[in-house]
Design a protein around this motif. Structure first.
Motif, PDB file in Angstrom:
ATOM      1  N   ARG A 570      34.810  41.673  50.280  1.00 13.38           N
ATOM      2  CA  ARG A 570      35.341  42.154  49.004  1.00 13.38           C
ATOM      3  C   ARG A 570      36.543  41.317  48.569  1.00 13.38           C
ATOM      4  N   ALA A 571      36.737  41.265  47.241  1.00 16.59           N
ATOM      5  CA  ALA A 571      37.932  40.639  46.666  1.00 16.59           C
ATOM      6  C   ALA A 571      38.180  41.272  45.314  1.00 16.59           C
ATOM      7  N   GLU A 572      39.450  41.362  44.922  1.00 20.84           N
ATOM      8  CA  GLU A 572      39.825  41.901  43.621  1.00 20.84           C
ATOM      9  C   GLU A 572      40.588  40.849  42.840  1.00 20.84           C
ATOM     10  N   TRP A 573      40.380  40.869  41.526  1.00 22.69           N
ATOM     11  CA  TRP A 573      40.981  39.834  40.676  1.00 22.69           C
ATOM     12  C   TRP A 573      41.247  40.421  39.303  1.00 22.69           C
ATOM     13  N   ASP A 574      42.441  40.177  38.765  1.00 25.01           N
ATOM     14  CA  ASP A 574      42.802  40.625  37.425  1.00 25.01           C
ATOM     15  C   ASP A 574      42.381  39.557  36.415  1.00 25.01           C
ATOM     16  N   ALA A 575      41.413  39.914  35.582  1.00 27.56           N
ATOM     17  CA  ALA A 575      40.880  38.959  34.611  1.00 27.56           C
ATOM     18  C   ALA A 575      41.860  38.777  33.459  1.00 27.56           C
TER      19      ALA A 575
END
Length: 690
Positions: A570-575
């Motif tokens: 998993r990874a999270e990213w603010d677009a």
């Protein structure tokens, strides 16, 4: 500084009593006049002096400090006001206003209106209402709005106490083309066409030589795009068939037309959830057994499953002397099921089935063909799987992931999820559904029979006695096959020794075989919440590569994935912006839509005064096209027209703040009484001479 004087009253008695006394005094003076008394007017002055004494008049001196008038300038900095050179027009208009207002000694308040959060669009009225709440209304001389006039909160009420003007950006020759999705369903049945309604629309000053047709490209997820020529200005229906369950992202895009304002509204995104209509399952039980009810209860509990169940109660080799005309059994429709209608089934289950001459080898070959072309087969083995009548010895054996060794192990054992099974979505997390025993293993109930298998290919996700394969999964061509080397899952269903996750295991197994997206072994997916994108990579591998995200503007960002659970990375990213993002990791790809690809800000891009016309007319303001020149600024009286040819007006407010206030009695009380007594005495003396 300035000074002002005024007389104020501070009555010594209630105002109502004072008015009553004034009435009595007026009646007495009128009576004296009617009777012809020569001192009536002196009596009236005496009464007036007494009333003045009761009114207690004071002289108030007020020192005032004048306040500057305020001019409010609303500057539209949203996306639609930054296209076609409008940002430069906005900067020029703002600089002109600041210079002109400074020359009129105005206190200029500049408020920027940014893009609304999410996809709210231009919230101009809301920003204007908030700015007006912070400005004293008696100091506001005028409001200037520098904008293309497009806003998306026209329902917000406005009450502006001063002339309001629009300096409209944009050009008279602006035109734009946009793609509109009129109708798109939220759900669609897999394999059946779904119809979407679209329209291509031109806005503004469209050149007369513009073509009335354009090219539309559309694609489902990351599949190759298809093209079609579509008319402009007409609604059209597009039929799309979804083949993948779960959320499908449909992308539509128009070719860029020469001279149009922007291409941001040439694209649209539709998300449709693909669902199965009805699942058709064929369950064939070789003989009555304790486990067949488990399968039947599981499949019948799902209203979306159409179950066809046959149990071989009287095989052809059985000779019990019962006359045929007295039998009430249903003949097994072998040709109809395994030749004519086999492709209509989503899943075929053989539960302890043995070869008894009911199904010839040609039918087994057809079943193998059915699996290789995309079907699903589940084999639940009992002792017959290891015998001479095993279906492994039919043409089905060519697609089996393992070879039975003919050994049947009958001893107690607890099923165990293998290391690979801990990463496989069918069995991942099953151990969490049971409390741990003293040795740390799941406290599941035991099974007492297992068929020994010799693995050839496929994946072993559960093991039994001495780590021998218990549950194997394999992909055959475009289809799937599962082999369960025991017929005793029913012990978990009955709660023997605490039971086990029988229902969850069989449910996952059936859904994996029918290619449900959430149970795929190798997947790359993404979900959104606000402007945050969560990337999920499921894999049976011990490590996976980085994910490359391509933003709507073509910029790539590389994300490193971290393993949160076995087989889940998993990874999270603010677009940075809304739109369509493409994901790539190795050979896997996916797309995710963050908001609409064509934001609300670009739904209508032609500059207009229509949305602000009401508030402008209410305050007798004006509209100036920045393209044609910037206006002069003038001061006009309240109530007069505040706009004319080449000029816009502001209304002076002459507001002030009181810095000092002094008051003193107009005459002392005793002097009022002395004056009243003197007048009364004068009236008596005058009237006494006659």
């Amino acid at each position: 500084m300035s000074a002002a004087q005024e007389i104020i009253l501070a009555p010594l008695v209630p105002l109502l009593v004072l008015w009553g006394l004034a009435g009595i005094a007026a009646a007495m003076v009128a009576l004296a006049l009617w009777q012809g008394l020569r001192g009536w007017w002196l009596r009236g002055l005496a009464a007036l002096a007494l009333l003045a004494a009761l009114a207690n008049p004071s002289l108030q001196d007020e020192t005032r400090e004048p306040l500057s008038d305020i001019a409010l300038v609303m500057v539209d900095e949203t996306a639609s006001n930054r296209i076609g050179g409008r940002d430069a027009q906005t900067e020029a208009a703002l600089a002109h206003l600041e210079t002109g207002l400074a020359g009129l000694d105005m206190d200029t308040r500049v408020v920027s209106v940014p893009d609304g959060t999410g996809n709210e669009g231009t919230q101009l009225n809301s920003a204007l209402s908030a700015a007006l709440a912070e400005i004293p209304r008696d100091r506001l001389a005028g409001v200037f709005v520098v904008s293309d006039g497009q806003l998306h909160d026209a329902d917000v009420p406005l009450s502006v106490p001063a002339p309001t003007h629009l300096l409209q950006t944009g050009r008279a020759g602006d035109w734009d083309r946009r793609l509109i999705i009129r109708n798109a369903p939220a759900f669609a049945i897999l394999g059946e066409p779904v119809t979407l309604t679209l329209k291509v629309e031109d806005q503004g000053a469209v050149p007369p030589d513009t073509s009335r047709f354009t090219t539309l490209r559309y694609a489902v997820d990351d599949a190759p795009a298809q093209t079609a020529m579509v008319p402009i200005g007409e609604e059209l229906e597009l039929s799309v068939t979804l083949d993948r369950g779960g959320m499908n992202v449909l992308q539509f895009e128009l070719d860029e037309a020469p001279g149009e304002l922007t291409t941001r509204n040439n694209a649209a995104i539709v998300q449709i959830n693909g669902v199965r209509d009805r699942l058709s399952v064929l369950l064939v039980s070789g003989e009555p057994n304790a486990g067949q009810r488990t399968w039947r209860n599981l499949l019948k509990s799902d209203p979306a499953v159409d179950l066809v169940h046959f149990t071989i109660l009287r095989p052809p080799d059985r000779h019990d002397g019962v006359p045929v005309d007295e039998l009430s059994l249903i003949a097994f429709p072998t040709r109809e099921l395994f030749v004519e209608k086999i492709d209509e089934f989503d899943l075929i289950i053989f539960d302890r089935y043995r070869r008894r001459g009911i199904l010839p080898n040609a039918y087994f070959s057809n079943i193998a063909r059915y699996v290789e072309e995309g079907g699903a087969l589940l084999v639940v083995g009992g002792p017959e799987l290891a015998g001479a009548e095993s279906i492994w010895r039919s043409p089905l054996g060519d697609i089996f992931p393992a070879r039975p060794t003919a050994r049947v192990i009958e001893e107690g054992f607890r099923p165990v999820v293998t290391d690979l099974g801990k990463r496989h979505p069918v069995t991942a997390g099953l151990e969490d559904l049971a409390p741990a025993s003293d040795d740390g293993s799941p406290a599941w109930g035991r099974w007492f029979r297992q068929i020994e298998l010799d693995p050839q290919h496929g994946q072993v996700v559960m093991s039994g006695v001495d780590d021998r394969p218990l549950l194997m999964l394999d992909r055959v061509g475009r289809g799937r096959l599962a082999l369960l080397a025991s017929d005793q899952t029913w012990l978990w269903d009955r709660g023997f020794e605490g039971g086990g996750p029988q229902l969850e295991l069989l449910r996952r197994l059936a859904h994996w075989m029918m290619a449900e997206p959430e149970l795929e072994e190798e997947t790359l997916t993404a979900t959104t919440e606000g402007n945050r994108i969560t990337v999920m990579r499921r894999s049976l591998l011990d490590a996976v590569g980085d994910v490359t995200i391509t933003a709507p503007d073509g910029q790539d960002t590389v994300l490193e994935l971290h393993e949160d659970a076995p087989g889940e990375y998993r990874a999270e990213w603010d677009a940075p912006e809304i739109g369509l993002y493409q994901l790539q990791e190795g050979e896997l790809s996916a797309v995710v839509a963050l908001g609409p690809r064509a934001p609300r800000e670009f739904e209508e891009t032609i500059a207009t005064e229509a949305h602000l016309r009401t508030v402008i007319d209410d305050r007798r303001g004006g509209v100036v096209q920045v393209e044609t020149g910037l206006p002069d600024l003038r001061l006009v009286r309240d109530g007069r027209a505040a706009a004319g040819r080449g000029w816009l007006g502001l209304t002076p407010r002459d507001a002030y703040v009181t810095t000092e206030l002094r008051s003193a009695a107009l005459l002392p009380g005793w002097l009022w009484l002395l004056l009243a007594a003197g007048l009364s005495l004068g009236a008596w003396l005058r009237e006494g001479r006659t």
